[in-house]
Design an enzyme around this catalytic site. Structure first.
Site, short mmCIF file in Angstrom:
data_model
loop_
_atom_site.label_atom_id
_atom_site.label_comp_id
_atom_site.label_asym_id
_atom_site.label_seq_id
_atom_site.Cartn_x
_atom_site.Cartn_y
_atom_site.Cartn_z
N LEU A 1 0.84 -1.19 0.00
CA LEU A 1 0.00 0.00 0.00
C LEU A 1 0.88 1.24 0.00
CD1 LEU A 1 -2.84 -0.83 2.58
CD2 LEU A 1 -2.71 -1.33 0.14
N ASP A 2 0.78 2.02 -1.08
CA ASP A 2 1.46 3.31 -1.16
C ASP A 2 0.52 4.34 -0.56
OD1 ASP A 2 3.62 2.13 -2.51
OD2 ASP A 2 2.62 2.36 -4.45
N VAL A 3 0.94 4.94 0.53
CA VAL A 3 0.04 5.76 1.35
C VAL A 3 0.54 7.20 1.43
CG1 VAL A 3 -0.99 6.01 3.64
CG2 VAL A 3 -0.63 3.73 2.69
N TYR B 1 -2.78 5.31 -2.63
CA TYR B 1 -2.58 5.70 -4.03
C TYR B 1 -2.07 4.50 -4.82
CZ TYR B 1 -3.15 10.75 -3.34
OH TYR B 1 -3.67 12.01 -3.10
N ASN C 1 4.13 1.70 2.42
CA ASN C 1 5.14 2.58 1.83
C ASN C 1 4.64 4.02 1.90
OD1 ASN C 1 7.31 3.60 0.45
ND2 ASN C 1 6.76 2.72 -1.54
#
Length: 264
Positions: A129-131, A142, A172
């Site tokens: 998970l790109d946060v 995102y 991340n």
């Protein structure tokens, strides 16, 4: 006994190794095959490889490159980038990769998680998970290298991912990426409260003390870094590096405390 893991994270762009800052302006830092060879010699715990082109460009994973990387590696490898089907995942596992990391696909095709987990086991399915922080507070997930917002709350989403069969979650931080100013600890703390499966955190490590701080607070956890392990010094000269076995053991010894409520 399970131990904290210290994990180099490598980004692949145009078949080369790059590093970004806040997911922007990728800087070429070398050849990924050569980097794997060097990390072999440094006896790293695990290596994470992310192809940042595949999903954005809607292309297949680069199986030839993946095979070359796996053939050179003497450490566990986690690969992410462009995986949209069970067949692709199985092909990558067949090349010698131990873990498949899913990012955009877990948002666009969440049913893929239990399908892959059923074939290869939950321990091999990783959700990335790109946060990013929201302007008025809170966080949002995102996709597509931080270019596309989803409106998804990461704290509720990780609970769903665990229920669907994900074996590990990588969080991340887009805001901390490449800044080397420390991890987003409030984000990590809140995510750790929500799940019992293994967690790896990424984004912000500027030195080994930053890694030690995460281990000190959360015990058995994966701590990943990009810039820290490919740059050296205030001028960020490109140099593949990693703590020696003695340095790593000392870091863990100083910071690790057993948390009976943490699985991984």
């Amino acid at each position: 006994m399970l131990r904290p893991r210290i994990i180099p994270s490598l980004l692949i762009h145009d078949k080369g190794l790059v590093k970004t800052v806040h997911f922007k302006n990728p800087k070429y830092v070398g050849d990924p095959i050569n980097a794997v060879k060097i990390f072999n010699e440094k006896e790293v715990d695990e290596l994470a490889l992310f192809d940042i082109d595949a999903s954005v460009n809607n292309v297949e994973p680069d199986y030839h490159l993946i095979e070359r990387l796996a053939n050179q590696s003497r450490m566990p490898l986690c690969y992410g980038g462009g995986v949209k089907t069970v067949e692709q995942a199985q092909r990558i596992f067949g090349l010698g990769i131990e873990k498949i990391a899913l990012s955009s696909s877990i948002v666009q095709h969440p049913g893929l998680i239990p399908e892959i987990a059923e074939r290869v086991g939950t321990q091999s399915v990783i959700a990335v998970l790109d946060v990013k922080r929201k302007f008025l507070g809170g966080y949002e997930v995102y996709i597509h290298n931080g270019k596309k917002s989803t409106g998804i709350n990461p704290f509720t989403f990780v609970v769903k991912l665990q229920q669907m069969g994900v074996g590990e979650i990588i969080i991340n931080s887009i805001d901390q990426d490449g800044a080397m100013k420390g991890f987003d600890m409030p984000l990590i703390d809140k995510i750790r409260e929500q799940i019992s499966i293994p967690l790896t955190v990424l984004g912000g490590a500027g030195n080994l003390d930053d890694i030690g701080g995460v281990i000190n607070k959360h015990g058995v956890i994966g701590v990943a870094a990009g810039s820290l392990f490919v740059f050296k010094g205030v001028y960020k000269a490109v140099l593949i590096n990693y703590p020696t076995r003695r340095e790593k053991d000392e870091l863990i010894k100083q910071n690790y405390k057993y948390h009976s409520n943490i699985i991984g």
